[in-house]
Write a protein that holds these residues in place. Structure first.
Motif, short mmCIF file in Angstrom:
data_model
loop_
_atom_site.label_atom_id
_atom_site.label_comp_id
_atom_site.label_asym_id
_atom_site.label_seq_id
_atom_site.Cartn_x
_atom_site.Cartn_y
_atom_site.Cartn_z
N ASP A 329 0.84 -1.21 0.00
CA ASP A 329 0.00 0.00 0.00
C ASP A 329 0.87 1.26 0.00
O ASP A 329 0.57 2.23 -0.70
N VAL A 330 1.97 1.25 0.80
CA VAL A 330 2.86 2.40 0.81
C VAL A 330 3.47 2.61 -0.57
O VAL A 330 3.59 3.74 -1.06
N THR A 331 3.85 1.52 -1.23
CA THR A 331 4.45 1.62 -2.57
C THR A 331 3.42 2.16 -3.56
O THR A 331 3.75 2.98 -4.43
N ARG A 332 2.20 1.70 -3.43
CA ARG A 332 1.14 2.18 -4.35
C ARG A 332 0.92 3.68 -4.19
O ARG A 332 0.77 4.42 -5.19
N THR A 333 0.93 4.16 -2.94
CA THR A 333 0.76 5.60 -2.70
C THR A 333 1.94 6.38 -3.28
O THR A 333 1.77 7.45 -3.89
N ALA A 334 3.15 5.86 -3.11
CA ALA A 334 4.33 6.53 -3.65
C ALA A 334 4.30 6.56 -5.17
O ALA A 334 4.74 7.53 -5.80
N ILE A 335 3.76 5.51 -5.80
CA ILE A 335 3.66 5.48 -7.27
C ILE A 335 2.72 6.58 -7.75
O ILE A 335 2.99 7.25 -8.77
N GLU A 336 1.61 6.80 -7.03
CA GLU A 336 0.67 7.85 -7.43
C GLU A 336 1.35 9.22 -7.37
O GLU A 336 1.15 10.07 -8.25
N ARG A 337 2.16 9.45 -6.36
CA ARG A 337 2.89 10.72 -6.28
C ARG A 337 3.90 10.83 -7.41
O ARG A 337 4.11 11.92 -7.97
N ALA A 338 4.56 9.73 -7.73
CA ALA A 338 5.53 9.76 -8.81
C ALA A 338 4.87 10.04 -10.15
O ALA A 338 5.45 10.72 -11.02
N ARG A 339 3.67 9.55 -10.35
CA ARG A 339 2.95 9.81 -11.62
C ARG A 339 2.64 11.29 -11.77
O ARG A 339 2.63 11.82 -12.89
N LEU A 340 2.38 11.97 -10.64
CA LEU A 340 2.13 13.41 -10.71
C LEU A 340 3.38 14.17 -11.11
O LEU A 340 3.30 15.22 -11.78
N ARG A 341 4.55 13.66 -10.72
CA ARG A 341 5.79 14.35 -11.02
C ARG A 341 6.30 14.01 -12.43
O ARG A 341 7.10 14.75 -12.99
N GLY A 342 5.86 12.91 -12.96
CA GLY A 342 6.26 12.53 -14.32
C GLY A 342 5.05 12.09 -15.11
O GLY A 342 4.92 10.89 -15.43
N PRO A 343 4.15 13.03 -15.42
CA PRO A 343 2.91 12.63 -16.12
C PRO A 343 3.17 12.06 -17.51
O PRO A 343 2.32 11.33 -18.04
N GLU A 344 4.32 12.36 -18.09
CA GLU A 344 4.59 11.86 -19.44
C GLU A 344 5.15 10.44 -19.43
O GLU A 344 5.36 9.84 -20.49
#
Length: 473
Positions: A329-344
């Motif tokens: 779950d922690v990794t999934r939350t971190a992935i969502e934040r990473a997607r915001l920083r690299g939307p492309e």
């Protein structure tokens, strides 16, 4: 008693050791002397008893000294044919408890044991008695054959006491010499034994006075003092290393802070000069300056946050409570934040359940740092692959990768690859990752991926199912 104990504790250690040794020797000598005195006394008394038994006055002579009425005919004072009897006092004892002296100067007190011998209730008796002049005598009473009487032969105990008094003088002299010698030997042993402690004390005082942590104490042997010296050397080496790391951290932090601060100062001075001179900055240039100021402020905030994280004790006591955390779950939350920083970018995730016992904020920050690295170095339109299988978290990017010779330094504080120094960042992200993973009992590695890119691997101990009755975060 308390005053004596306080005074004793106030003495130097070597003095206390010498005093304890002298006291122990004095007690041992006193006990040995007392035992010796009693043994010698018993031996002398036994010898006196043997002399009384072997040197009896002849029975026929004693009979001649008693008339038909049981009275002594006369008393012989200090005269008899046998020289070895001159020291004896001989008296006759009847069955009624009466007595008369037939040889000697002093009458000896009668005791019940003497009358029992006269009554033939006892074959003989040895005991101490007091003479009429107050002197102590050793008495041997035996039956006088053919008569209703007993004979008490006595010799003064001064024969024993004189020898014992001489023995006491010898024992006191020997004991005194022994105690003094033990005290001197104890002081010498204490000084010799505590000499390494003195060197250690001098070394500690030198370090406290000069703050010289490079001082080392020579170590010889494997006793307690040697182990103490080794521990001191290890402590000073650790303190020196810690101080060097602290100084290096301060120097590196100052260097890293200088760049954004210089850029901020330049941009703000340009904006201030424009206001002071009235010469307006073109809107596009002003917008770029403000964007640069915002970026530098953000970089400063990130750097300060990273420094605060690294300043926490390595014991893990950073204010957060250790809990059982669902790593997926922690990794999934971190992935969502990473997607915001690299939307492309495309970020794929295959996350199997895994539960670990860690500090939740620290773990989330570490995983975010790993993903931020992957996003930062991934090409536009690239892919970041994230997998979690049995506690093994893998983040793979398809960026330029890290040269082989730079891999050993990626977890060092403030270290940045020459090719990445133009990119935003403080050089502390992977240091925080390594620290957090180590505190959680895991391992982290960074390796080159086949076909290009980098693979970050984190292995954390845990279980595929949460412990029973454990709240999850």
């Amino acid at each position: 008693m308390n005053r004596v104990a306080r005074r004793f504790r106030g003495l130097p250690l070597r003095s206390r050791l010498a005093l304890l040794v002298a006291t122990a020797v004095a007690v041992a000598v006193a006990v040995a002397a007392a035992v010796c005195w009693f043994v010698v006394r018993d031996a002398l008394v036994d010898s006196l008893d043997d002399a009384l038994s072997e040197n009896r006055v002849p029975d026929n002579w004693v009979r001649e000294m008693i008339d038909e009425n049981g009275q002594c005919r006369r008393t012989i004072i200090g005269q008899y044919d046998a020289p070895n009897l001159l020291k004896q006092t001989v008296q006759v004892v009847d069955q009624t408890g009466g007595s008369c002296v037939v040889l000697g100067k002093q009458a000896i007190e009668l005791k019940e044991a003497d009358t029992e011998v006269a009554l033939r209730e006892s074959p003989g008796s040895y005991h101490d008695a007091t003479a009429s002049n107050g002197s102590q005598y050793r008495v041997f009473t035996y039956p006088l054959e053919g008569t209703p009487y007993a004979v008490s032969a006595a010799r003064p105990l001064s024969e024993v006491d004189d020898t014992l008094n001489n023995l006491v003088l010898v024992l006191v002299l020997v004991a005194g010499i022994g105690v003094l010698g033990a005290g001197g030997a104890g002081l010498w042993v204490a000084r010799t034994g505590l000499r390494p402690v003195d060197r250690l004390t001098e070394a500690v005082e030198h370090v406290a006075r000069t703050e010289d942590l490079n001082l080392r104490i020579p170590v010889g042997g494997d006793d307690e003092i040697a182990r103490l010296s080794e521990s001191f050397n290890s402590m000073t080496a650790s303190l020196a290393s810690s101080r060097d790391l602290q100084q290096q951290l301060i120097a590196d932090a100052g260097h890293e802070l200088r760049t954004p601060l210089t850029s901020l100062r330049t941009n703000i001075e340009l904006l201030a000069r424009s206001e002071e001179t009235g010469r307006a900055i073109p809107p596009d240039d002003r917008k770029a300056l403000l964007a640069s100021v915002t970026a530098q402020m953000t970089e400063l905030a990130v750097l300060i946050g990273d420094l605060q994280e690294l300043s926490r004790p390595d014991t893990g006591a950073g204010g957060a409570k250790v809990q059982v955390v669902a790593l997926h779950d922690v990794t999934r939350t971190a992935i969502e934040r990473a997607r915001l920083r690299g939307p492309e970018l495309t970020i794929t995730a295959e996350l199997a359940p895994w539960y670990v016992r860690v500090e939740p904020p620290a773990l989330e920050r570490a995983i975010v740092n790993i993903l931020d690295n992957a996003v930062k170095f991934s090409p536009r339109g690239g892919t970041v692959e994230v997998t979690l299988d049995r506690g093994r978290l893998t983040v793979r990017d398809h960026g330029p990768g890290i040269p082989e010779d730079e891999l050993p330094h990626v977890f060092d504080r403030f270290w940045r690859s020459p090719s990445a120094r133009s990119l935003p960042g403080s050089g502390l992200g992977l240091s925080i990752v390594a620290r957090t993973v180590r505190q959680s009992g895991g391992e982290v590695t960074l390796t080159a991926a086949e076909g290009g890119g980098t693979v970050a691997t984190v292995q954390l101990p845990g279980a595929a199912t949460p412990p029973p009755e454990t709240p999850l975060t």
